[in-house]
Motif scaffolding. Structure first.
Motif, PDB file in Angstrom:
ATOM      1  N   LYS A 154       0.844  -1.182   0.000  1.00 34.14           N
ATOM      2  CA  LYS A 154       0.000   0.000   0.000  1.00 34.14           C
ATOM      3  C   LYS A 154       0.887   1.242   0.000  1.00 34.14           C
ATOM      4  O   LYS A 154       1.884   1.287   0.718  1.00 34.14           O
ATOM      5  N   ALA A 155       0.523   2.253  -0.795  1.00 36.50           N
ATOM      6  CA  ALA A 155       1.314   3.475  -0.888  1.00 36.50           C
ATOM      7  C   ALA A 155       0.402   4.672  -1.081  1.00 36.50           C
ATOM      8  O   ALA A 155      -0.749   4.525  -1.491  1.00 36.50           O
ATOM      9  N   GLY A 156       0.932   5.848  -0.787  1.00 41.06           N
ATOM     10  CA  GLY A 156       0.183   7.067  -1.023  1.00 41.06           C
ATOM     11  C   GLY A 156       0.087   7.352  -2.508  1.00 41.06           C
ATOM     12  O   GLY A 156       0.920   6.905  -3.294  1.00 41.06           O
ATOM     13  N   GLN A 157      -0.946   8.078  -2.899  1.00 36.34           N
ATOM     14  CA  GLN A 157      -1.133   8.410  -4.308  1.00 36.34           C
ATOM     15  C   GLN A 157      -0.060   9.387  -4.765  1.00 36.34           C
ATOM     16  O   GLN A 157       0.320  10.307  -4.030  1.00 36.34           O
ATOM     17  N   LEU A 182       0.012  -0.991  -4.963  1.00 35.42           N
ATOM     18  CA  LEU A 182       0.988  -1.025  -6.050  1.00 35.42           C
ATOM     19  C   LEU A 182       0.764  -2.233  -6.953  1.00 35.42           C
ATOM     20  O   LEU A 182       0.271  -3.269  -6.510  1.00 35.42           O
ATOM     21  N   SER A 183       1.189  -2.100  -8.197  1.00 33.72           N
ATOM     22  CA  SER A 183       1.117  -3.223  -9.132  1.00 33.72           C
ATOM     23  C   SER A 183       2.131  -4.286  -8.714  1.00 33.72           C
ATOM     24  O   SER A 183       3.068  -4.006  -7.970  1.00 33.72           O
ATOM     25  N   GLU A 184       1.946  -5.501  -9.202  1.00 40.94           N
ATOM     26  CA  GLU A 184       2.796  -6.625  -8.782  1.00 40.94           C
ATOM     27  C   GLU A 184       4.285  -6.402  -9.079  1.00 40.94           C
ATOM     28  O   GLU A 184       5.117  -6.679  -8.220  1.00 40.94           O
ATOM     29  N   PRO A 185       4.674  -5.902 -10.277  1.00 39.53           N
ATOM     30  CA  PRO A 185       6.103  -5.673 -10.515  1.00 39.53           C
ATOM     31  C   PRO A 185       6.709  -4.646  -9.560  1.00 39.53           C
ATOM     32  O   PRO A 185       7.831  -4.807  -9.089  1.00 39.53           O
ATOM     33  N   ASP A 186       5.958  -3.569  -9.256  1.00 43.79           N
ATOM     34  CA  ASP A 186       6.447  -2.566  -8.319  1.00 43.79           C
ATOM     35  C   ASP A 186       6.507  -3.122  -6.907  1.00 43.79           C
ATOM     36  O   ASP A 186       7.444  -2.846  -6.156  1.00 43.79           O
ATOM     37  N   ALA A 187       5.494  -3.895  -6.527  1.00 42.84           N
ATOM     38  CA  ALA A 187       5.453  -4.473  -5.184  1.00 42.84           C
ATOM     39  C   ALA A 187       6.629  -5.416  -4.954  1.00 42.84           C
ATOM     40  O   ALA A 187       7.181  -5.476  -3.851  1.00 42.84           O
ATOM     41  N   LYS A 188       7.023  -6.135  -5.985  1.00 45.56           N
ATOM     42  CA  LYS A 188       8.144  -7.061  -5.858  1.00 45.56           C
ATOM     43  C   LYS A 188       9.436  -6.317  -5.531  1.00 45.56           C
ATOM     44  O   LYS A 188      10.242  -6.772  -4.706  1.00 45.56           O
TER      45      LYS A 188
END
Length: 66
Positions: free
Chosen positions: A23-26, A50-56
């Motif tokens: 989870k992240a701020g906009q 966040l999207s999966e690639p960013d979360a990884k």
């Protein structure tokens, strides 16, 4: 073995939910609000997941937040 360190910048900006999502701020709300549409400002309230690639990438910097 020494403990692994968490990136300080990540622990300040991100949280990991119980289901493992990040989870992240906009983004895009610091300045320049005049040029943004009202729809953009409205939709950018609160936090986002966040999207999966960013979360990884983020999870790699936060070894104990899983």
């Amino acid at each position: 073995m020494p403990k692994m360190k968490t990136k300080s910048s990540c622990k300040k900006r991100f949280k990991v939910t119980a289901s493992g999502k990040v989870k992240a701020g906009q983004a895009g709300k610091r300045h320049g609000m005049i040029k943004r549409t009202n729809k953009f400002i409205r939709n950018a309230r609160g936090t986002t997941v966040l999207s999966e690639p960013d979360a990884k990438i983020i999870k790699g910097m936060m070894p104990y937040a899983r």
